[in-house]
Design a protein around this motif. Structure first.
Motif, PDB file in Angstrom:
ATOM      1  N   TYR A 119       0.821  -1.208   0.000  1.00  0.00           N
ATOM      2  CA  TYR A 119       0.000   0.000   0.000  1.00  0.00           C
ATOM      3  C   TYR A 119       0.854   1.258   0.000  1.00  0.00           C
ATOM      4  CZ  TYR A 119      -3.480  -3.428   1.531  1.00  0.00           C
ATOM      5  OH  TYR A 119      -4.294  -4.526   1.634  1.00  0.00           O
ATOM      6  N   SER A 120       0.298   2.332  -0.525  1.00  0.00           N
ATOM      7  CA  SER A 120       0.980   3.626  -0.533  1.00  0.00           C
ATOM      8  C   SER A 120       0.926   4.251   0.859  1.00  0.00           C
ATOM      9  CB  SER A 120       0.319   4.564  -1.548  1.00  0.00           C
ATOM     10  OG  SER A 120      -1.006   4.890  -1.130  1.00  0.00           O
ATOM     11  N   GLU A 121       1.725   5.298   1.063  1.00  0.00           N
ATOM     12  CA  GLU A 121       1.732   5.987   2.347  1.00  0.00           C
ATOM     13  C   GLU A 121       0.355   6.559   2.671  1.00  0.00           C
ATOM     14  OE1 GLU A 121       4.009   6.326   4.650  1.00  0.00           O
ATOM     15  OE2 GLU A 121       5.612   5.240   3.624  1.00  0.00           O
ATOM     16  N   SER A 122      -0.312   7.068   1.635  1.00  0.00           N
ATOM     17  CA  SER A 122      -1.637   7.649   1.842  1.00  0.00           C
ATOM     18  C   SER A 122      -2.634   6.603   2.322  1.00  0.00           C
ATOM     19  CB  SER A 122      -2.143   8.292   0.543  1.00  0.00           C
ATOM     20  OG  SER A 122      -3.458   8.782   0.696  1.00  0.00           O
ATOM     21  N   VAL A 123      -2.626   5.455   1.679  1.00  0.00           N
ATOM     22  CA  VAL A 123      -3.543   4.373   2.055  1.00  0.00           C
ATOM     23  C   VAL A 123      -3.199   3.855   3.448  1.00  0.00           C
ATOM     24  CG1 VAL A 123      -4.262   2.006   1.540  1.00  0.00           C
ATOM     25  CG2 VAL A 123      -4.097   3.689  -0.298  1.00  0.00           C
ATOM     26  N   LEU A 124      -1.916   3.674   3.731  1.00  0.00           N
ATOM     27  CA  LEU A 124      -1.507   3.204   5.054  1.00  0.00           C
ATOM     28  C   LEU A 124      -1.963   4.162   6.149  1.00  0.00           C
ATOM     29  CD1 LEU A 124       2.118   1.974   4.244  1.00  0.00           C
ATOM     30  CD2 LEU A 124       0.209   0.542   4.970  1.00  0.00           C
ATOM     31  N   GLY A 125      -1.903   5.442   5.858  1.00  0.00           N
ATOM     32  CA  GLY A 125      -2.366   6.432   6.826  1.00  0.00           C
ATOM     33  C   GLY A 125      -3.850   6.292   7.108  1.00  0.00           C
ATOM     34  N   LYS A 126      -4.636   6.075   6.063  1.00  0.00           N
ATOM     35  CA  LYS A 126      -6.094   5.915   6.239  1.00  0.00           C
ATOM     36  C   LYS A 126      -6.404   4.601   6.954  1.00  0.00           C
ATOM     37  CE  LYS A 126      -7.466   8.719   2.227  1.00  0.00           C
ATOM     38  NZ  LYS A 126      -6.119   9.198   1.848  1.00  0.00           N
ATOM     39  N   MET A 127      -5.636   3.566   6.644  1.00  0.00           N
ATOM     40  CA  MET A 127      -5.830   2.289   7.337  1.00  0.00           C
ATOM     41  C   MET A 127      -5.520   2.442   8.827  1.00  0.00           C
ATOM     42  SD  MET A 127      -4.163  -0.372   4.564  1.00  0.00           S
ATOM     43  CE  MET A 127      -4.305  -1.787   5.650  1.00  0.00           C
ATOM     44  N   GLY A 128      -4.456   3.194   9.128  1.00  0.00           N
ATOM     45  CA  GLY A 128      -4.096   3.429  10.524  1.00  0.00           C
ATOM     46  C   GLY A 128      -5.158   4.215  11.263  1.00  0.00           C
ATOM     47  N   THR A 129      -5.704   5.236  10.607  1.00  0.00           N
ATOM     48  CA  THR A 129      -6.762   6.038  11.225  1.00  0.00           C
ATOM     49  C   THR A 129      -8.009   5.204  11.460  1.00  0.00           C
ATOM     50  OG1 THR A 129      -5.956   8.065  10.162  1.00  0.00           O
ATOM     51  CG2 THR A 129      -8.230   8.074  10.943  1.00  0.00           C
ATOM     52  N   THR A 130      -8.338   4.366  10.489  1.00  0.00           N
ATOM     53  CA  THR A 130      -9.509   3.494  10.627  1.00  0.00           C
ATOM     54  C   THR A 130      -9.350   2.565  11.823  1.00  0.00           C
ATOM     55  OG1 THR A 130      -9.927   3.541   8.240  1.00  0.00           O
ATOM     56  CG2 THR A 130     -10.917   1.734   9.482  1.00  0.00           C
ATOM     57  N   PHE A 131      -8.170   1.955  11.941  1.00  0.00           N
ATOM     58  CA  PHE A 131      -7.917   1.017  13.036  1.00  0.00           C
ATOM     59  C   PHE A 131      -7.997   1.715  14.393  1.00  0.00           C
ATOM     60  CE2 PHE A 131      -4.909  -0.889  16.065  1.00  0.00           C
ATOM     61  CZ  PHE A 131      -5.435  -2.166  16.161  1.00  0.00           C
ATOM     62  N   THR A 132      -7.311   2.831  14.544  1.00  0.00           N
ATOM     63  CA  THR A 132      -7.306   3.512  15.840  1.00  0.00           C
ATOM     64  C   THR A 132      -8.689   4.072  16.182  1.00  0.00           C
ATOM     65  OG1 THR A 132      -6.489   5.540  14.752  1.00  0.00           O
ATOM     66  CG2 THR A 132      -4.851   4.084  15.752  1.00  0.00           C
ATOM     67  N   SER A 133      -9.442   4.483  15.177  1.00  0.00           N
ATOM     68  CA  SER A 133     -10.804   4.980  15.422  1.00  0.00           C
ATOM     69  C   SER A 133     -11.708   3.857  15.894  1.00  0.00           C
ATOM     70  CB  SER A 133     -11.371   5.617  14.152  1.00  0.00           C
ATOM     71  OG  SER A 133     -10.611   6.750  13.754  1.00  0.00           O
TER      72      SER A 133
END
Length: 216
Positions: A119-133
């Motif tokens: 995954y790209s950095e942008s996608v990884l960031g959204k995945m991280g936000t989704t998980f922590t949320s």
């Protein structure tokens, strides 16, 4: 890799959507139309359907699962969500059993390693936000961690091994192993035999033959 590919481009409405799900009657199928009936009509909100499928709240065709109905019980909804997160992100929790307490930056770094550049950095960031949320809305203190398939198989093998050993031990008692003692009516007796002094081997043969006859 046990990491869901589904993620939200915006998590600001995640808590509201989940609260609305608890307060609404379960639909026959969870569709964009049902989501809109909950007053969430944005394109970013629709991505929650894929996320709910990754969490096993919905079947692939949108039908609610047993977990979805369990989530509707407000007394256990946060624990049900925690269990779903633990199961969906198995690989992350294998790296850190307290992954739900990690910062977004640490989560993103772990995702980067686990996905091996998928995954790209942008996608990884959204995945991280989704998980922590998601984790912020779950109660991991009362949730039972989901077992992976390999862990489940290992546990089954250990239980089978214990059962086998217990059976062998029981069988040994039934056979009255001299080393373990004589078992009668659930009681175990240790018998000590004092042999007479004799140079005639027939005396000892007769004694052991008698023991075999009466103790077998």
């Amino acid at each position: 890799m046990a990491l869901p590919s589904s993620y939200l481009t915006s998590s600001k409405n995640l808590a509201g959507i989940l609260n609305s799900i608890v307060g609404a009657q379960a639909p026959e199928k969870f569709t964009t139309r049902f989501l809109e009936s909950l007053d969430y009509k944005g394109s970013a909100d629709r991505l929650v359907i894929g996320l709910l499928k990754s969490l096993k709240f919905l079947e692939d065709d949108g039908r609610p699962t047993k977990r979805y109905y369990e989530y509707l019980d407000q007394t256990q909804s946060t624990a049900v969500l925690a269990e779903a997160i633990h199961e969906a992100y198995t690989d992350l929790f294998q790296v850190n059993k307290n992954a739900h307490a990690m910062s977004k930056a640490d989560v993103v770094n772990k995702f980067k390693t686990l996905s091996q550049g998928q995954y790209s950095e942008s996608v990884l960031g959204k995945m991280g936000t989704t998980f922590t949320s998601l984790c912020a809305l779950a109660d991991f203190s009362s949730a039972s961690p989901a077992k992976s398939e390999s862990q489940s198989n290992d546990t089954d093998q250990e239980e089978n091994s214990d059962d086998k050993n217990a059976g062998e031990e029981s069988a040994g008692n039934k056979g009255n192993d001299p080393k373990k003692g004589l078992s009668i009516g659930g009681l175990v007796y240790n018998i000590q035999l004092i042999l007479p002094e004799s140079r005639d081997p027939k005396v000892y043969d007769a004694l052991f033959e008698s023991m075999k006859k009466h103790l077998s």
